[in-house]
Enzyme design. Structure first.
Site, PDB file in Angstrom:
ATOM      1  N   HIS A 193     -10.388  12.415   5.351  1.00  0.00           N
ATOM      2  CA  HIS A 193     -11.783  12.127   5.694  1.00  0.00           C
ATOM      3  C   HIS A 193     -12.377  11.239   4.603  1.00  0.00           C
ATOM      4  O   HIS A 193     -13.015  11.732   3.674  1.00  0.00           O
ATOM      5  CB  HIS A 193     -12.567  13.436   5.817  1.00  0.00           C
ATOM      6  N   GLU A 197     -10.762  11.344   9.935  1.00  0.00           N
ATOM      7  CA  GLU A 197     -12.105  11.788  10.288  1.00  0.00           C
ATOM      8  C   GLU A 197     -13.153  10.913   9.612  1.00  0.00           C
ATOM      9  O   GLU A 197     -12.891  10.345   8.546  1.00  0.00           O
ATOM     10  CB  GLU A 197     -12.336  13.229   9.800  1.00  0.00           C
ATOM     11  N   HIS A 221     -13.222  23.691   9.702  1.00  0.00           N
ATOM     12  CA  HIS A 221     -14.240  23.885   8.675  1.00  0.00           C
ATOM     13  C   HIS A 221     -14.327  25.353   8.283  1.00  0.00           C
ATOM     14  O   HIS A 221     -14.636  26.213   9.094  1.00  0.00           O
ATOM     15  CB  HIS A 221     -15.630  23.388   9.081  1.00  0.00           C
TER      16      HIS A 221
END
Length: 238
Positions: free
Chosen positions: A44, A71, A191
């Site tokens: 990410h 991401e 997450h």
């Protein structure tokens, strides 16, 4: 269906960057994660490149043989990079530029037309698209209209409530997942997932195709080693 484990290696890059040197070797770490059983590698990159750098992407694309998942917020720079290197999957996340970590999903109704245009560009390039969403079945309706292949359930609130009331923590996620299944949309999750809360989530939502785990997994690896840790997480998915 067995849920796949994608290892987010952002924290490894953060350690590397702390000394301004090339250690630990991020590319070797990604290869080793696959060798030890990971079924995907997630990165990410953020605008300030405080962990994953944009220059890491072509190097990872060369070596990742399972699934490379990139991401990020679909800024012009991010989109140019993704379309150039064509990962297996792109996960769209509505991060603010200064966000410490991802903390919310897309409002797929408010941003539906924007998401539809972006998703179309990525799909035309042969990239599978997932969009980060909250535990709200209404967001699945917008996700379908935008044409996404998958959604990624933002599991931060689930993890926060899990220790006090697991059933209450997962209920809205089950309803959201049911809506996605009904509409033919694949499901990812990520997450704050860890060794304590992962199995319960998967048992309640067996349609989850992939989990992306970074912070907890890398922290556990400090104690158990990365090879053992990956196997521990995989054992929670079956």
């Amino acid at each position: 269906m067995n849920t796949k484990l994608s290892v987010n290696i952002n924290k490894v890059a953060l350690i590397r960057n702390a000394r301004g040197e090339g250690f630990p070797d991020l590319v070797k770490f990604a290869v080793d994660c696959e060798k030890f059983g990971a079924e995907g590698i997630t990165v990410h990159p953020r605008p300030d490149e405080r962990h994953i750098r944009y220059s890491d992407i072509p190097l990872l694309k060369e070596v990742v043989t399972t699934e490379l998942n990139i991401e990020g917020n679909p800024t012009d720079r991010f989109m140019d990079m993704v379309l150039q290197y064509k990962p297996h999957q792109c996960t769209l996340v509505p991060d603010a530029p200064d966000a410490l970590t991802s903390n919310q999903g897309w409002d797929t109704v408010k941003y539906g037309e924007k998401l539809k245009r972006i998703i179309g560009r990525l799909q035309d390039a042969g990239i599978r698209v997932s969009i980060f969403v909250d535990d709200n079945p209404e967001m699945i309706i917008g996700a379908e209209a935008a044409g996404t292949d998958r959604i990624e359930l933002y599991t931060g609130p689930y993890a926060a409530q899990f220790s006090s009331n697991p059933e209450a923590a997962v209920n809205s996620y089950m309803l959201t997942a049911e809506e996605a299944v009904k509409r033919g949309i694949g499901i990812n999750a990520g997450h704050d997932l860890n060794l304590e809360n992962l199995t319960f989530l998967i048992k309640k939502i067996p349609a989850i195709a992939e989990v992306s785990i970074g912070h907890a997994l890398i922290a556990d690896a400090l104690y158990y080693g990365i090879k053992s840790t990956i196997q521990m997480y995989k054992s929670k998915l079956h």
